[in-house]
Design a protein around this motif. Sequence first.
Motif, PDB file in Angstrom:
ATOM      1  N   GLU A   1     -49.726  23.935  25.837  1.00 31.67           N
ATOM      2  CA  GLU A   1     -48.917  23.517  24.687  1.00 31.67           C
ATOM      3  C   GLU A   1     -49.535  24.022  23.385  1.00 31.67           C
ATOM      4  OE1 GLU A   1     -49.556  21.568  27.303  1.00 31.67           O
ATOM      5  OE2 GLU A   1     -47.520  21.178  28.058  1.00 31.67           O
ATOM      6  N   LEU A   2     -50.868  23.908  23.287  1.00 28.73           N
ATOM      7  CA  LEU A   2     -51.565  24.388  22.087  1.00 28.73           C
ATOM      8  C   LEU A   2     -51.313  25.886  21.910  1.00 28.73           C
ATOM      9  CD1 LEU A   2     -53.610  24.000  19.763  1.00 28.73           C
ATOM     10  CD2 LEU A   2     -55.450  24.425  21.426  1.00 28.73           C
ATOM     11  N   ALA A   3     -51.400  26.640  22.981  1.00 31.25           N
ATOM     12  CA  ALA A   3     -51.209  28.092  22.898  1.00 31.25           C
ATOM     13  C   ALA A   3     -49.788  28.429  22.440  1.00 31.25           C
ATOM     14  CB  ALA A   3     -51.498  28.733  24.255  1.00 31.25           C
ATOM     15  N   VAL A   4     -48.812  27.720  22.982  1.00 30.33           N
ATOM     16  CA  VAL A   4     -47.418  27.998  22.614  1.00 30.33           C
ATOM     17  C   VAL A   4     -47.213  27.749  21.118  1.00 30.33           C
ATOM     18  CG1 VAL A   4     -45.030  27.179  22.891  1.00 30.33           C
ATOM     19  CG2 VAL A   4     -46.456  27.573  24.905  1.00 30.33           C
ATOM     20  N   ARG A   5     -47.701  26.592  20.634  1.00 28.49           N
ATOM     21  CA  ARG A   5     -47.521  26.280  19.208  1.00 28.49           C
ATOM     22  C   ARG A   5     -48.283  27.263  18.335  1.00 28.49           C
ATOM     23  NH1 ARG A   5     -49.034  20.796  20.704  1.00 28.49           N
ATOM     24  NH2 ARG A   5     -47.186  19.910  21.688  1.00 28.49           N
ATOM     25  N   THR A   6     -49.479  27.623  18.760  1.00 30.97           N
ATOM     26  CA  THR A   6     -50.299  28.563  17.986  1.00 30.97           C
ATOM     27  C   THR A   6     -49.589  29.912  17.842  1.00 30.97           C
ATOM     28  OG1 THR A   6     -52.308  27.511  18.795  1.00 30.97           O
ATOM     29  CG2 THR A   6     -52.532  29.753  17.963  1.00 30.97           C
ATOM     30  N   LEU A   7     -49.048  30.417  18.947  1.00 30.26           N
ATOM     31  CA  LEU A   7     -48.390  31.729  18.902  1.00 30.26           C
ATOM     32  C   LEU A   7     -47.091  31.660  18.109  1.00 30.26           C
ATOM     33  CD1 LEU A   7     -49.046  32.891  22.570  1.00 30.26           C
ATOM     34  CD2 LEU A   7     -50.231  33.632  20.491  1.00 30.26           C
ATOM     35  N   HIS A   8     -46.380  30.562  18.271  1.00 32.14           N
ATOM     36  CA  HIS A   8     -45.116  30.378  17.537  1.00 32.14           C
ATOM     37  C   HIS A   8     -45.388  30.422  16.031  1.00 32.14           C
ATOM     38  CE1 HIS A   8     -41.283  28.262  16.480  1.00 32.14           C
ATOM     39  NE2 HIS A   8     -40.848  28.946  17.527  1.00 32.14           N
ATOM     40  N   ASP A   9     -46.485  29.776  15.599  1.00 33.41           N
ATOM     41  CA  ASP A   9     -46.864  29.789  14.178  1.00 33.41           C
ATOM     42  C   ASP A   9     -47.370  31.159  13.754  1.00 33.41           C
ATOM     43  OD1 ASP A   9     -46.176  27.219  13.804  1.00 33.41           O
ATOM     44  OD2 ASP A   9     -48.215  26.382  13.897  1.00 33.41           O
ATOM     45  N   ALA A  10     -48.232  31.743  14.599  1.00 35.23           N
ATOM     46  CA  ALA A  10     -48.885  33.011  14.219  1.00 35.23           C
ATOM     47  C   ALA A  10     -47.844  34.110  13.982  1.00 35.23           C
ATOM     48  CB  ALA A  10     -49.867  33.431  15.307  1.00 35.23           C
ATOM     49  N   PHE A  11     -46.724  34.049  14.670  1.00 33.62           N
ATOM     50  CA  PHE A  11     -45.690  35.077  14.492  1.00 33.62           C
ATOM     51  C   PHE A  11     -44.514  34.559  13.656  1.00 33.62           C
ATOM     52  CE2 PHE A  11     -48.266  36.742  17.843  1.00 33.62           C
ATOM     53  CZ  PHE A  11     -48.277  38.110  17.625  1.00 33.62           C
ATOM     54  N   ASN A  12     -44.752  33.462  12.932  1.00 31.99           N
ATOM     55  CA  ASN A  12     -43.755  32.893  12.011  1.00 31.99           C
ATOM     56  C   ASN A  12     -42.360  32.760  12.605  1.00 31.99           C
ATOM     57  OD1 ASN A  12     -45.707  32.955   9.907  1.00 31.99           O
ATOM     58  ND2 ASN A  12     -45.312  35.155   9.696  1.00 31.99           N
ATOM     59  N   LEU A  13     -42.303  32.181  13.796  1.00 36.97           N
ATOM     60  CA  LEU A  13     -41.008  32.091  14.477  1.00 36.97           C
ATOM     61  C   LEU A  13     -40.233  30.836  14.109  1.00 36.97           C
ATOM     62  CD1 LEU A  13     -41.999  33.302  18.065  1.00 36.97           C
ATOM     63  CD2 LEU A  13     -41.034  34.607  16.188  1.00 36.97           C
ATOM     64  N   GLY A  14     -40.884  29.887  13.448  1.00 34.73           N
ATOM     65  CA  GLY A  14     -40.262  28.580  13.204  1.00 34.73           C
ATOM     66  C   GLY A  14     -39.241  28.574  12.080  1.00 34.73           C
ATOM     67  N   GLU A  15     -38.667  27.420  11.883  1.00 34.20           N
ATOM     68  CA  GLU A  15     -37.665  27.234  10.813  1.00 34.20           C
ATOM     69  C   GLU A  15     -38.310  27.507   9.478  1.00 34.20           C
ATOM     70  OE1 GLU A  15     -34.564  26.457  11.314  1.00 34.20           O
ATOM     71  OE2 GLU A  15     -34.350  25.079  13.020  1.00 34.20           O
TER      72      GLU A  15
END
Length: 409
Positions: A395-409
């Motif tokens: 879960e930590l890895a998924v959130r980290t990568l999602h943030d690192a590539f600015n995929l969020g809202e």
Amino acid sequence: MALIVQKYGGTSLANLDKIRQVAEHIIRTKKKGDDVLVVSSAMAGETDRLIRLSRSIIDPPDERELDVVTSSGEQVSSGLLAMMIKSLGYDAVSFQGHQVRIITDNAYSKARIVKIDDEKIKKALLNGKIVVVAGFQGVDEEGNVTTLGRGGSDLTAVSLAAVLKADACELYKDDVDGVYTTDPGICRNARKLKKISYDEMLEMASLGSKVLQARAVEFAKKFSVPIHVRPTGRPDTEGTWVVEEEEAMAEMEDIVISGVTYDKNQAKITIMQVPDRPGIAAKLFTPIGNEGIVVDMIVQNVSTEGYTDMTFTVPRTDFKKALRITEEVAKELSAKGVTSNNHIAMVSLVGVGMKTHSGIASRMFSALAREGINIIMISTSEIKVSCVIDEKYTELAVRTLHDAFNLGE
Ligand code: ADP
Ligand code: ASP
Ligand code: MG
């Protein structure tokens, strides 16, 4: 008059209230003057329950009988849905896989569709009926009941849409309203994608995202069936379109990464100090393949003094079988030994933009390193990078990568 295929997932059919809402939605579509072909999944949790029940007799259960048991989930939901539609004053008829004649090969629990006879469906539609087909099921040439793999109702819907040249193939979901940049259950700021290409969706599905069945996406690509993933009960909400790459790219402009996926159904096995000579890999992977086990990553180390280590990953569900075979081969080859770990997970980045952008993998590795997450194995293709990590960091890895590539809202 258009032909609309609508597939309803298990969460949309979880109880009679929900089945009624689905029936009402189907009737609204019919009232607009279109023909409606519905595909039903088993009611939420039912397939898991049936598998557990079978396993409590013998594990693994008899393959033929397991399909007889698991296919019943869709028999129930299709009958209930047709009954509900009729009770609301509209004519409907349900068909099981063997009644339509969705012919498959005989690979129980993961059967491939060989041929679909569309005559009965066409006739019923012509007579003004709403047709409900039980998803997930087929029948082999000998008349044995087969099933199409987990999530297989998606495949039933897509293949019927292809054969009947439907004008739309809508896959309705209850707990999500489309395909997101990552599992919204893990990452609160995951963003809904308006469009995604077949290839990206295929990678996401194959790499663990449960939102669509990979084989259904493969089929949709092959026959150019546009898929619309939509929320049940919200006809005005646009979901996500799975379409050709050019169309998806036009929407996404400069976006390099479309999504992050994770897969906990992973295990790895290492065979130590095998002779580094021709034929060794074949000796190991032939019996594993013969058992129907799909090997994903394979890494062979640099050899020292004519010996090498080989590590590979398999689905965790096939771990015991694969380990037993590897241990037998290790003995035969006088290898030093076998080690294994079934507490690993794979996290992946997917995006067609990778074809034209560099530095994605290194950014991924740096982001994981900043969180102290060790990478155990790496694999890449044209549009994905995958890392195997310790399961506890998933879960930590998924959130980290999602943030690192600015995929969020
Ligand atoms: P259905 O019952 O309609 O077949 P599924 O349960 O198969 O629905 O799929 C929906 C689930 O997939 C959601 O609960 C969601 O948590 C999960 N999921 C994983 N990855 C994604 C993603 N990228 N986008 C949307 N949902 C996802
Ligand atoms: N009921 C089957 C499953 O749970 C097929 C499906 O829902 O698509 O995998
Ligand atoms: Mg599903």
